[in-house]
Design a protein around this motif. Sequence first.
Motif, PDB file in Angstrom:
ATOM      1  N   GLU A 165      34.353  83.620  23.478  1.00  0.00           N
ATOM      2  CA  GLU A 165      35.385  82.846  24.185  1.00  0.00           C
ATOM      3  C   GLU A 165      36.108  81.924  23.209  1.00  0.00           C
ATOM      4  O   GLU A 165      35.459  81.128  22.506  1.00  0.00           O
ATOM      5  CB  GLU A 165      34.739  81.996  25.280  1.00  0.00           C
ATOM      6  CG  GLU A 165      34.150  82.835  26.397  1.00  0.00           C
ATOM      7  CD  GLU A 165      33.279  82.016  27.344  1.00  0.00           C
ATOM      8  OE1 GLU A 165      33.184  80.778  27.171  1.00  0.00           O
ATOM      9  OE2 GLU A 165      32.696  82.636  28.248  1.00  0.00           O
ATOM     10  N   ALA A 166      37.442  82.003  23.188  1.00  0.00           N
ATOM     11  CA  ALA A 166      38.224  81.181  22.249  1.00  0.00           C
ATOM     12  C   ALA A 166      37.958  79.688  22.460  1.00  0.00           C
ATOM     13  O   ALA A 166      37.965  78.907  21.500  1.00  0.00           O
ATOM     14  CB  ALA A 166      39.713  81.486  22.418  1.00  0.00           C
ATOM     15  N   ALA A 167      37.689  79.295  23.710  1.00  0.00           N
ATOM     16  CA  ALA A 167      37.480  77.860  24.001  1.00  0.00           C
ATOM     17  C   ALA A 167      36.319  77.294  23.185  1.00  0.00           C
ATOM     18  O   ALA A 167      36.344  76.120  22.785  1.00  0.00           O
ATOM     19  CB  ALA A 167      37.232  77.657  25.489  1.00  0.00           C
ATOM     20  N   ALA A 168      35.295  78.123  22.928  1.00  0.00           N
ATOM     21  CA  ALA A 168      34.152  77.632  22.150  1.00  0.00           C
ATOM     22  C   ALA A 168      34.597  77.258  20.737  1.00  0.00           C
ATOM     23  O   ALA A 168      34.173  76.228  20.187  1.00  0.00           O
ATOM     24  CB  ALA A 168      33.069  78.704  22.095  1.00  0.00           C
ATOM     25  N   TYR A 169      35.445  78.077  20.159  1.00  0.00           N
ATOM     26  CA  TYR A 169      35.908  77.824  18.781  1.00  0.00           C
ATOM     27  C   TYR A 169      36.872  76.628  18.755  1.00  0.00           C
ATOM     28  O   TYR A 169      36.902  75.870  17.786  1.00  0.00           O
ATOM     29  CB  TYR A 169      36.540  79.102  18.203  1.00  0.00           C
ATOM     30  CG  TYR A 169      35.519  80.218  18.144  1.00  0.00           C
ATOM     31  CD1 TYR A 169      34.729  80.405  17.014  1.00  0.00           C
ATOM     32  CD2 TYR A 169      35.295  81.035  19.254  1.00  0.00           C
ATOM     33  CE1 TYR A 169      33.757  81.393  16.979  1.00  0.00           C
ATOM     34  CE2 TYR A 169      34.325  82.028  19.234  1.00  0.00           C
ATOM     35  CZ  TYR A 169      33.561  82.200  18.099  1.00  0.00           C
ATOM     36  OH  TYR A 169      32.588  83.166  18.074  1.00  0.00           O
ATOM     37  N   GLN A 170      37.655  76.473  19.843  1.00  0.00           N
ATOM     38  CA  GLN A 170      38.531  75.282  19.920  1.00  0.00           C
ATOM     39  C   GLN A 170      37.674  74.020  19.917  1.00  0.00           C
ATOM     40  O   GLN A 170      37.989  73.039  19.242  1.00  0.00           O
ATOM     41  CB  GLN A 170      39.396  75.341  21.185  1.00  0.00           C
ATOM     42  CG  GLN A 170      40.594  76.277  21.025  1.00  0.00           C
ATOM     43  CD  GLN A 170      41.149  76.788  22.349  1.00  0.00           C
ATOM     44  OE1 GLN A 170      40.656  76.442  23.429  1.00  0.00           O
ATOM     45  NE2 GLN A 170      42.158  77.632  22.277  1.00  0.00           N
ATOM     46  N   ARG A 171      36.559  74.062  20.653  1.00  0.00           N
ATOM     47  CA  ARG A 171      35.679  72.877  20.691  1.00  0.00           C
ATOM     48  C   ARG A 171      35.034  72.637  19.321  1.00  0.00           C
ATOM     49  O   ARG A 171      34.865  71.499  18.891  1.00  0.00           O
ATOM     50  CB  ARG A 171      34.594  73.059  21.762  1.00  0.00           C
ATOM     51  CG  ARG A 171      35.147  72.985  23.169  1.00  0.00           C
ATOM     52  CD  ARG A 171      34.041  73.070  24.231  1.00  0.00           C
ATOM     53  NE  ARG A 171      34.639  73.545  25.460  1.00  0.00           N
ATOM     54  CZ  ARG A 171      34.414  74.739  26.019  1.00  0.00           C
ATOM     55  NH1 ARG A 171      33.542  75.568  25.489  1.00  0.00           N
ATOM     56  NH2 ARG A 171      35.050  75.092  27.118  1.00  0.00           N
ATOM     57  N   ILE A 172      34.683  73.718  18.631  1.00  0.00           N
ATOM     58  CA  ILE A 172      34.093  73.553  17.289  1.00  0.00           C
ATOM     59  C   ILE A 172      35.108  72.906  16.351  1.00  0.00           C
ATOM     60  O   ILE A 172      34.783  71.967  15.610  1.00  0.00           O
ATOM     61  CB  ILE A 172      33.594  74.913  16.745  1.00  0.00           C
ATOM     62  CG1 ILE A 172      32.349  75.349  17.516  1.00  0.00           C
ATOM     63  CG2 ILE A 172      33.306  74.831  15.244  1.00  0.00           C
ATOM     64  CD1 ILE A 172      31.843  76.748  17.190  1.00  0.00           C
ATOM     65  N   VAL A 173      36.354  73.381  16.411  1.00  0.00           N
ATOM     66  CA  VAL A 173      37.404  72.809  15.556  1.00  0.00           C
ATOM     67  C   VAL A 173      37.573  71.313  15.867  1.00  0.00           C
ATOM     68  O   VAL A 173      37.684  70.489  14.957  1.00  0.00           O
ATOM     69  CB  VAL A 173      38.729  73.580  15.765  1.00  0.00           C
ATOM     70  CG1 VAL A 173      39.904  72.799  15.216  1.00  0.00           C
ATOM     71  CG2 VAL A 173      38.646  74.951  15.100  1.00  0.00           C
ATOM     72  N   GLU A 174      37.554  70.969  17.155  1.00  0.00           N
ATOM     73  CA  GLU A 174      37.665  69.542  17.523  1.00  0.00           C
ATOM     74  C   GLU A 174      36.495  68.756  16.945  1.00  0.00           C
ATOM     75  O   GLU A 174      36.660  67.657  16.423  1.00  0.00           O
ATOM     76  CB  GLU A 174      37.680  69.380  19.046  1.00  0.00           C
ATOM     77  CG  GLU A 174      39.040  69.664  19.660  1.00  0.00           C
ATOM     78  CD  GLU A 174      38.957  69.876  21.168  1.00  0.00           C
ATOM     79  OE1 GLU A 174      38.035  69.335  21.813  1.00  0.00           O
ATOM     80  OE2 GLU A 174      39.822  70.621  21.691  1.00  0.00           O
TER      81      GLU A 174
END
Length: 228
Positions: A165-174
């Motif tokens: 899920e892309a959202a997981a990677y967005q959270r990692i980047v944050e």
Amino acid sequence: MSQSTVRAIVTDIEGTTTDINFVHNVLFPYAYAKLPDFLCENAEAPAVAEQLDAVRRDMQDPEATLEAVIATLLHWIDTDQKVTPLKALQGMVWADGYQRGDFTGHLYADVAPALRQWQAEGKALYVYSSGSVQAQKLLFGYSDEGDLTPLFSGYFDTHIGHKREAAAYQRIVEALDLPAESVLFLSDVVEELDAAQQAGMQTLQLVREGTQAGTRHPCVTRFDEIHL
Ligand SMILES: CSCCC(=O)C(=O)COP(=O)(O)O
Ligand SMILES: [Mg+2]
């Protein structure tokens, strides 16, 4: 990959740093064999009870007996389901195995030298695996190459989201507080790389022996082919 801009590297474990066979033929059978007794002996311990309640929620049966919970967990191991409470309980069981010297965490020979070099060059190193953070620290802490945990700046598991899920990677980047395009994600699974790419990360596919190269991401067969 625009190599000069990489400031952080996030790596998968199974199939990337570590042979899939170690996970499936050593770790999973160990958890399968030891989990029933571990749960019978520790079901009242708060950290274990919390995970058992989470399993009951996933089963949609808050009254499920310990026997039924154990049967569900064993089924999830058999079918390689990346369910967060299973992963937490597996980590607890593996701790015993690593500490007793029953096994060490497998790493491909090219992994530790590359991690050391990247860290020396100022790259921040992270792990993102479906295995729990405890399981990740154990694998790198009791690895074939000794304790590599000082090389890492942080660890992510399915508490941040699922790996496709892309959202997981967005959270990692944050969490890394870096521009997404300065973070490189390494994995053997194309769907994970797709999700990381959607979040703006750079991607590289590891094509270890026995795995298939895709066409959507640059590929390497070993960490020492990665020049940053
Ligand atoms: C952290 S070692 C155990 C790996 C594990 O339990 C697993 O399910 C593998 O997941 P990955 O995301 O590393 O492919
Ligand atoms: Mg993998």
